[in-house]
Design an enzyme around this catalytic site. Sequence first.
Site, short mmCIF file in Angstrom:
data_model
loop_
_atom_site.label_atom_id
_atom_site.label_comp_id
_atom_site.label_asym_id
_atom_site.label_seq_id
_atom_site.Cartn_x
_atom_site.Cartn_y
_atom_site.Cartn_z
N ASP A 1 1.39 -1.11 0.19
CA ASP A 1 -0.28 0.27 0.06
C ASP A 1 0.95 1.52 -0.30
OD1 ASP A 1 -2.30 1.43 -0.08
OD2 ASP A 1 -2.64 1.28 2.36
N ASP B 1 3.20 1.45 8.20
CA ASP B 1 2.37 0.73 7.29
C ASP B 1 2.83 -0.45 6.47
OD1 ASP B 1 -0.42 0.23 7.90
OD2 ASP B 1 -1.11 2.14 7.14
#
Length: 325
Positions: A200, A217
Amino acid sequence: MTHPFIDLSPDRVLDALASIGLYGDGRLLALNSYENRVYQVGMEEGPPVVAKFYRPGRWTDQQILEEHAFVQELQEREVPAVPALERDGRTLHEFEGFRFAVFPRHGGRAPEMDDPKVLEWTGRFIGRIHAAGAARPFTTRPTLDLASFGEEPRDWLLANDFLPPELVTPWRSVVDQALDGVRRCYQRAGQVELIRLHGDCHGGNVLWTDAGPHFVDFDDARMGPAVQDLWMMLSGERSDMVRQMGDILAGYEDMREFDPRQLYLVEALRTLRLIHYSAWLARRWDDPAFPVAFPWFNTQRYWQDRILELREQIALMDEPPLWPV
């Protein structure tokens, strides 16, 4: 309807941290995350930490730990990623039914993605991530492919009656055409290497400081083609994306060779993400945070716009790649 995160009160967050010997001073700041719940927590002693509470049922313990191990491996290779803190020999903890991890807080600003030097610098570090990612595969985390990001989300949405009845047939027809386009893109690309990815890797997951980028993340880390972590950095018109990709690859190839055949996959991967995103919103609709944050979802207009969007993608997937392969 209730959702497990409803029970994640500020007191429970502080009690969870106290259970592993981290004592908050009562200052909690909710950070921007919908999939999980993430808080910056002030400490009685020392700097603040970031506590991440995992969405129940999404990942197994083994999959979470595999993500933690990958980020730790990156840090050991001096790649600027942020690994989970180890407490009592563990990085994944449990408190009253919630699994959580704690990370050091790292500040930073959004990168200036229109700056060629920033793009080149970012590409260089993505190349270093991928050099580590290619060393060995994930064993429990999934692969980004047509089945998991296209066919399964399509079938789930149809089975769970999220579309207005009058749009079911046109939406399914355009999704099937889009997936045929994805298959053609993969055929043109041929056999491409699958490696461990960030998964991502967009500008929101890159924090910039004067020392350069660091990546946060890795929750969506999975196996996939390297270009997945590159195309999400692109924006604007085709000419803009050609320039941006050139700048990114100038840095990337300082660290790792890039197979240009993967450029055939840019619009295919964008198409899969669009289909997967609709199903992601639908699967999370029982979470009270989602109707508040995405009030436009699941309206007649939403699904009409998705049909038009996929029609545009069908055309884009038949265009040449960003430059000749």
